[in-house]
Motif scaffolding. Structure first.
Motif, PDB file in Angstrom:
ATOM      1  N   PRO A 143       0.482  -1.269  -0.178  1.00 35.17           N
ATOM      2  CA  PRO A 143       0.176   0.353   0.081  1.00 35.17           C
ATOM      3  C   PRO A 143       0.829   0.949   0.089  1.00 35.17           C
ATOM      4  O   PRO A 143       1.831   1.222   0.735  1.00 35.17           O
ATOM      5  CB  PRO A 143      -0.631  -0.063   1.247  1.00 35.17           C
ATOM      6  N   VAL A 144       0.544   2.287  -0.600  1.00 33.96           N
ATOM      7  CA  VAL A 144       0.890   3.338  -0.704  1.00 33.96           C
ATOM      8  C   VAL A 144       0.030   4.757  -0.579  1.00 33.96           C
ATOM      9  O   VAL A 144      -1.113   4.623  -0.344  1.00 33.96           O
ATOM     10  CB  VAL A 144       1.646   4.155  -2.592  1.00 33.96           C
ATOM     11  N   ILE A 183      -4.014   2.777  -8.813  1.00 34.97           N
ATOM     12  CA  ILE A 183      -4.676   3.467  -7.647  1.00 34.97           C
ATOM     13  C   ILE A 183      -5.943   3.247  -7.375  1.00 34.97           C
ATOM     14  O   ILE A 183      -7.382   3.080  -7.924  1.00 34.97           O
ATOM     15  CB  ILE A 183      -5.211   4.976  -9.044  1.00 34.97           C
ATOM     16  N   THR A 184      -6.063   4.079  -6.463  1.00 28.91           N
ATOM     17  CA  THR A 184      -7.427   3.450  -4.796  1.00 28.91           C
ATOM     18  C   THR A 184      -8.037   4.730  -4.906  1.00 28.91           C
ATOM     19  O   THR A 184      -8.733   4.998  -3.482  1.00 28.91           O
ATOM     20  CB  THR A 184      -6.501   2.820  -4.249  1.00 28.91           C
ATOM     21  N   VAL A 185      -7.930   5.777  -4.926  1.00 29.93           N
ATOM     22  CA  VAL A 185      -8.523   7.298  -5.041  1.00 29.93           C
ATOM     23  C   VAL A 185      -8.769   7.799  -5.754  1.00 29.93           C
ATOM     24  O   VAL A 185      -8.687   8.091  -7.656  1.00 29.93           O
ATOM     25  CB  VAL A 185      -7.376   8.241  -4.371  1.00 29.93           C
ATOM     26  N   HIS A 194      -1.887   9.570   5.538  1.00 34.86           N
ATOM     27  CA  HIS A 194      -1.624   7.624   6.224  1.00 34.86           C
ATOM     28  C   HIS A 194      -2.895   7.431   5.399  1.00 34.86           C
ATOM     29  O   HIS A 194      -3.701   6.184   6.026  1.00 34.86           O
ATOM     30  CB  HIS A 194      -1.203   7.338   6.946  1.00 34.86           C
ATOM     31  N   PHE A 195      -3.677   8.192   4.144  1.00 33.09           N
ATOM     32  CA  PHE A 195      -4.630   6.774   3.645  1.00 33.09           C
ATOM     33  C   PHE A 195      -4.197   6.294   2.267  1.00 33.09           C
ATOM     34  O   PHE A 195      -2.826   6.989   1.219  1.00 33.09           O
ATOM     35  CB  PHE A 195      -5.527   8.585   3.292  1.00 33.09           C
ATOM     36  N   GLN A 196      -4.376   5.173   1.710  1.00 35.77           N
ATOM     37  CA  GLN A 196      -3.752   4.857   0.454  1.00 35.77           C
ATOM     38  C   GLN A 196      -4.689   4.904  -0.499  1.00 35.77           C
ATOM     39  O   GLN A 196      -5.677   5.535  -0.579  1.00 35.77           O
ATOM     40  CB  GLN A 196      -4.156   3.243   0.734  1.00 35.77           C
ATOM     41  N   VAL A 197      -3.446   5.712  -1.031  1.00 36.37           N
ATOM     42  CA  VAL A 197      -3.745   6.181  -2.815  1.00 36.37           C
ATOM     43  C   VAL A 197      -3.394   4.891  -3.162  1.00 36.37           C
ATOM     44  O   VAL A 197      -4.244   5.250  -4.682  1.00 36.37           O
ATOM     45  CB  VAL A 197      -2.960   7.504  -2.673  1.00 36.37           C
ATOM     46  N   GLY A 198      -2.922   4.916  -3.290  1.00 38.33           N
ATOM     47  CA  GLY A 198      -2.987   3.639  -4.613  1.00 38.33           C
ATOM     48  C   GLY A 198      -1.693   2.211  -4.069  1.00 38.33           C
ATOM     49  O   GLY A 198      -1.339   1.857  -2.979  1.00 38.33           O
ATOM     50  N   GLU A 199      -1.251   1.093  -5.015  1.00 36.63           N
ATOM     51  CA  GLU A 199      -0.198   0.093  -4.475  1.00 36.63           C
ATOM     52  C   GLU A 199       0.727   0.401  -5.410  1.00 36.63           C
ATOM     53  O   GLU A 199       1.216   1.018  -7.012  1.00 36.63           O
ATOM     54  CB  GLU A 199      -1.158  -1.523  -5.495  1.00 36.63           C
TER      55      GLU A 199
END
Ligand SMILES: [Zn+2]
Length: 241
Positions: A143-144, A183-185, A194-199
């Motif tokens: 996780p990024v 990409i998760t946003v 510290h919110f996941q923005v991607g992998e």
């Protein structure tokens, strides 16, 4: 050994008892203990905060003036800088607001620095080139995370960056995350730190799985390592509050 531990414990208690959260990094063991006078607290705290911000390479006065803390010199009568400076308590408050929005968190839970910011041999051409960010290695699809609160201003594919996310943190501060696997946003999304923005991935101009991480201030890329280092100093002092 025991004495060292007692010393550390005393130092921790002292830090936790501070009225405002941020202090300079703890001195190395063996340094003389700090003697803080209550009347010095304000000036010392804003001094510490200024030092912390300055350690990232950010121009503190410039940032304060854009926050409106220092009245602009235009339009009115000439005001000497000394007189225009806000009272120290107000200044400390403004500085704390700035620190809260700085990208001081790490974009990965664990990583190794593969390639620093600045001049380096290009990994493809082997010619000397400017590297505008930091390459961090961690397992594929780690996780990024966003490194400060902000608004997502770009998601998608951007040539050499591959799958790419950009976050605007305000105060002219922007962070960028490249070569993502996923990409998760979404664009326009407000994210906390510290919110996941991607992998983590290897899309775009990449020689293997890694994160290309950039920090820009007023459109100019800065060395992200300075922010990570400043972040460590903050965690050491306020992370336990
Ligand atoms: Zn890179």
């Amino acid at each position: 050994m025991l004495a060292e531990r007692d010393q550390l414990q005393a130092r921790l208690t002292e830090l936790q008892g501070r009225p405002s959260g941020v202090a300079s990094a703890p001195p190395a063991l063996g340094d003389a203990p700090r003697t803080d006078h209550p009347s010095d607290q304000h000036s010392e705290n804003s001094g510490d905060l200024e030092q912390l911000i300055a350690s990232t390479g950010i121009d503190v006065e410039d940032l304060l003036s854009r926050l409106g803390a220092v009245p602009p010199g235009q339009g009115g009568p000439y005001v000497a800088l000394e007189e225009a400076a806000p009272p120290d308590a107000q200044r400390a408050e403004e500085l704390q607001k700035i620190v809260a929005t700085l990208p001081l968190a790490a974009p990965l839970d664990g990583f190794e620095i593969e390639s620093p910011f600045g001049g380096r041999a290009d990994p493809f051409t082997r010619r000397q080139a400017f590297h505008p960010g930091l390459d961090l290695v961690a397992p594929y699809r780690s996780p990024v995370y966003s490194t400060a609160p902000g608004t997502v201003t770009f998601t998608g594919t951007k040539s050499a960056y591959g799958k790419f996310v950009e976050i605007d943190h305000g105060h002219g501060i922007v962070t960028r995350y490249g070569h993502l696997h996923r990409i998760t946003v979404t664009r326009g999304q407000k994210v906390p730190a510290h919110f996941q923005v991607g992998e983590l991935g290897s899309t775009g101009r990449s020689t293997g799985p890694h994160l290309h991480y950039e920090v820009a201030v007023n459109g100019q890329v800065q060395d992200p390592e300075k922010f990570l280092q400043a972040g460590k100093n903050v965690v050491q002092t306020i992370g336990r509050n």
